[in-house]
Design a protein around this motif. Structure first.
Motif, PDB file in Angstrom:
ATOM      1  N   MET A   1      73.646  38.950  13.126  1.00 47.24           N
ATOM      2  CA  MET A   1      74.556  39.140  12.761  1.00 47.24           C
ATOM      3  C   MET A   1      75.312  37.136  13.834  1.00 47.24           C
ATOM      4  N   THR A   2      75.906  36.714  12.345  1.00 47.66           N
ATOM      5  CA  THR A   2      76.153  35.489  12.916  1.00 47.66           C
ATOM      6  C   THR A   2      76.989  36.157  14.383  1.00 47.66           C
ATOM      7  N   PRO A   3      78.193  34.915  13.699  1.00 46.35           N
ATOM      8  CA  PRO A   3      78.862  34.441  15.377  1.00 46.35           C
ATOM      9  C   PRO A   3      80.377  34.674  13.914  1.00 46.35           C
ATOM     10  N   GLY A   4      80.312  34.092  12.782  1.00 43.55           N
ATOM     11  CA  GLY A   4      81.608  34.688  11.959  1.00 43.55           C
ATOM     12  C   GLY A   4      81.659  36.033  11.827  1.00 43.55           C
ATOM     13  N   ARG A   5      80.578  36.654  11.643  1.00 43.03           N
ATOM     14  CA  ARG A   5      80.106  38.011  11.013  1.00 43.03           C
ATOM     15  C   ARG A   5      81.345  39.321  12.213  1.00 43.03           C
ATOM     16  N   ALA A   6      80.341  38.212  13.718  1.00 43.18           N
ATOM     17  CA  ALA A   6      80.876  39.272  14.690  1.00 43.18           C
ATOM     18  C   ALA A   6      82.713  38.886  15.187  1.00 43.18           C
ATOM     19  N   ALA A   7      82.625  37.468  14.843  1.00 44.55           N
ATOM     20  CA  ALA A   7      84.104  37.615  14.905  1.00 44.55           C
ATOM     21  C   ALA A   7      85.342  38.659  13.856  1.00 44.55           C
ATOM     22  N   ALA A   8      84.507  38.869  11.993  1.00 49.89           N
ATOM     23  CA  ALA A   8      85.302  39.445  11.284  1.00 49.89           C
ATOM     24  C   ALA A   8      84.827  40.830  12.501  1.00 49.89           C
ATOM     25  N   LEU A   9      84.034  40.814  12.301  1.00 49.84           N
ATOM     26  CA  LEU A   9      83.779  42.524  13.508  1.00 49.84           C
ATOM     27  C   LEU A   9      85.050  42.999  13.632  1.00 49.84           C
ATOM     28  N   ALA A  10      84.788  42.369  15.005  1.00 46.82           N
ATOM     29  CA  ALA A  10      85.908  42.023  16.166  1.00 46.82           C
ATOM     30  C   ALA A  10      87.265  42.319  15.592  1.00 46.82           C
ATOM     31  N   LYS A  11      87.676  41.854  14.727  1.00 47.21           N
ATOM     32  CA  LYS A  11      89.365  41.881  14.221  1.00 47.21           C
ATOM     33  C   LYS A  11      89.554  42.874  13.583  1.00 47.21           C
ATOM     34  N   ALA A  12      88.498  43.371  13.037  1.00 43.70           N
ATOM     35  CA  ALA A  12      88.355  44.233  11.741  1.00 43.70           C
ATOM     36  C   ALA A  12      88.760  45.974  12.991  1.00 43.70           C
ATOM     37  N   MET A  13      87.175  45.756  14.337  1.00 42.70           N
ATOM     38  CA  MET A  13      88.041  47.207  14.715  1.00 42.70           C
ATOM     39  C   MET A  13      89.605  46.861  15.528  1.00 42.70           C
ATOM     40  N   LEU A  14      89.921  45.701  15.672  1.00 40.60           N
ATOM     41  CA  LEU A  14      91.166  45.780  16.750  1.00 40.60           C
ATOM     42  C   LEU A  14      92.012  46.367  15.790  1.00 40.60           C
ATOM     43  N   ALA A  15      92.597  45.733  14.383  1.00 41.43           N
ATOM     44  CA  ALA A  15      93.231  46.559  13.905  1.00 41.43           C
ATOM     45  C   ALA A  15      93.075  48.059  13.653  1.00 41.43           C
ATOM     46  N   ARG A  16      91.713  48.993  14.096  1.00 44.65           N
ATOM     47  CA  ARG A  16      91.556  50.447  13.860  1.00 44.65           C
ATOM     48  C   ARG A  16      92.517  50.540  14.833  1.00 44.65           C
ATOM     49  N   ARG A  17      92.438  50.248  16.272  1.00 49.19           N
ATOM     50  CA  ARG A  17      92.675  50.370  17.362  1.00 49.19           C
ATOM     51  C   ARG A  17      94.201  49.869  17.501  1.00 49.19           C
ATOM     52  N   THR A  18      94.328  49.131  16.968  1.00 46.04           N
ATOM     53  CA  THR A  18      96.347  48.887  17.425  1.00 46.04           C
ATOM     54  C   THR A  18      97.495  49.879  16.934  1.00 46.04           C
ATOM     55  N   CYS A  19      98.369  50.597  16.886  1.00 43.43           N
ATOM     56  CA  CYS A  19      99.024  51.550  16.539  1.00 43.43           C
ATOM     57  C   CYS A  19     100.516  50.089  15.679  1.00 43.43           C
ATOM     58  N   PRO A  20     100.370  51.047  14.666  1.00 46.83           N
ATOM     59  CA  PRO A  20     101.352  49.990  13.584  1.00 46.83           C
ATOM     60  C   PRO A  20     102.273  50.649  13.996  1.00 46.83           C
ATOM     61  N   ASN A  21     102.949  51.889  15.086  1.00 52.14           N
ATOM     62  CA  ASN A  21     104.695  51.743  15.286  1.00 52.14           C
ATOM     63  C   ASN A  21     104.564  51.099  16.824  1.00 52.14           C
ATOM     64  N   CYS A  22     104.269  50.871  17.450  1.00 57.50           N
ATOM     65  CA  CYS A  22     103.974  50.165  18.897  1.00 57.50           C
ATOM     66  C   CYS A  22     103.783  48.916  19.232  1.00 57.50           C
ATOM     67  N   ARG A  23     103.117  48.601  18.131  1.00 60.04           N
ATOM     68  CA  ARG A  23     101.915  47.561  18.134  1.00 60.04           C
ATOM     69  C   ARG A  23     100.703  46.997  19.435  1.00 60.04           C
ATOM     70  N   THR A  24     100.970  47.869  19.749  1.00 58.90           N
ATOM     71  CA  THR A  24      99.392  48.161  21.139  1.00 58.90           C
ATOM     72  C   THR A  24      98.313  49.058  21.092  1.00 58.90           C
ATOM     73  N   ASP A  25      97.898  48.008  22.037  1.00 58.10           N
ATOM     74  CA  ASP A  25      96.352  48.192  21.457  1.00 58.10           C
ATOM     75  C   ASP A  25      95.601  49.934  22.600  1.00 58.10           C
ATOM     76  N   ALA A  26      95.211  50.749  21.530  1.00 57.63           N
ATOM     77  CA  ALA A  26      95.311  52.161  21.665  1.00 57.63           C
ATOM     78  C   ALA A  26      94.329  52.182  22.600  1.00 57.63           C
ATOM     79  N   GLY A  27      93.353  51.435  22.412  1.00 63.46           N
ATOM     80  CA  GLY A  27      91.939  51.620  22.674  1.00 63.46           C
ATOM     81  C   GLY A  27      90.887  52.130  23.206  1.00 63.46           C
ATOM     82  N   TYR A  28      91.719  52.746  21.358  1.00 64.23           N
ATOM     83  CA  TYR A  28      90.471  54.009  20.737  1.00 64.23           C
ATOM     84  C   TYR A  28      90.599  53.586  19.448  1.00 64.23           C
ATOM     85  N   CYS A  29      90.029  53.983  18.271  1.00 61.22           N
ATOM     86  CA  CYS A  29      90.097  53.957  16.711  1.00 61.22           C
ATOM     87  C   CYS A  29      91.606  55.149  16.582  1.00 61.22           C
ATOM     88  N   ILE A  30      92.539  54.598  16.042  1.00 62.37           N
ATOM     89  CA  ILE A  30      93.579  55.384  15.822  1.00 62.37           C
ATOM     90  C   ILE A  30      93.063  56.562  15.043  1.00 62.37           C
TER      91      ILE A  30
END
Length: 123
Positions: free
Chosen positions: A80-109
């Motif tokens: 795992m490289t730092p770039g891959r780790a950052a991309a994975l973290a960004k993708a997981m954040l996108a899965r947790r962010t609600c498109p309606n209220c734009r908050t981090d739900a703390g779980y995958c939507i």
């Protein structure tokens, strides 16, 4: 031994096929390779096939398939490289962010809801 699934040359199924528990030694599934820190590395697979009453689809026979890869040709998992780790973290954040209220739900939507539970079921 189920002769129906015995095709070591791959003439009938297009790839070498063996019945359940009859595969040659030295082969492993992706999950088994990953547990040992390995990956298939682009090699050709063989398959095992078996009947399973748990796996029924309407109009089709209940046949299960698993793909196996040679352990001696497997390659180590890429680190795992730092770039891959950052991309994975960004993708997981996108899965947790609600498109309606734009908050981090703390779980995958859940895809079935398309939004966080409070937005899907307001009181």
């Amino acid at each position: 031994m189920s002769a129906r699934f015995f095709d070591p040359d791959g003439d009938r199924f297009g790839m070498p096929t063996f019945p359940f528990r009859m595969a040659p030694d030295g082969y492993a599934t992706r999950r088994q390779l990953r547990a040992d820190g390995l990956r298939p590395g682009g090699q050709d697979a063989i398959q095992i096939m078996w009947f399973s009453n748990r796996y029924r689809r309407p109009g089709r026979p209940p046949i299960r398939v698993a793909y196996l890869y040679r352990r001696d040709r497997a390659k180590p998992v890429r680190p795992m490289t730092p770039g891959r780790a950052a991309a994975l973290a960004k993708a997981m954040l996108a899965r947790r962010t609600c498109p309606n209220c734009r908050t981090d739900a703390g779980y995958c939507i859940p895809p079935s809801l398309g939004m966080c539970v409070p937005c899907a079921y307001p009181n």
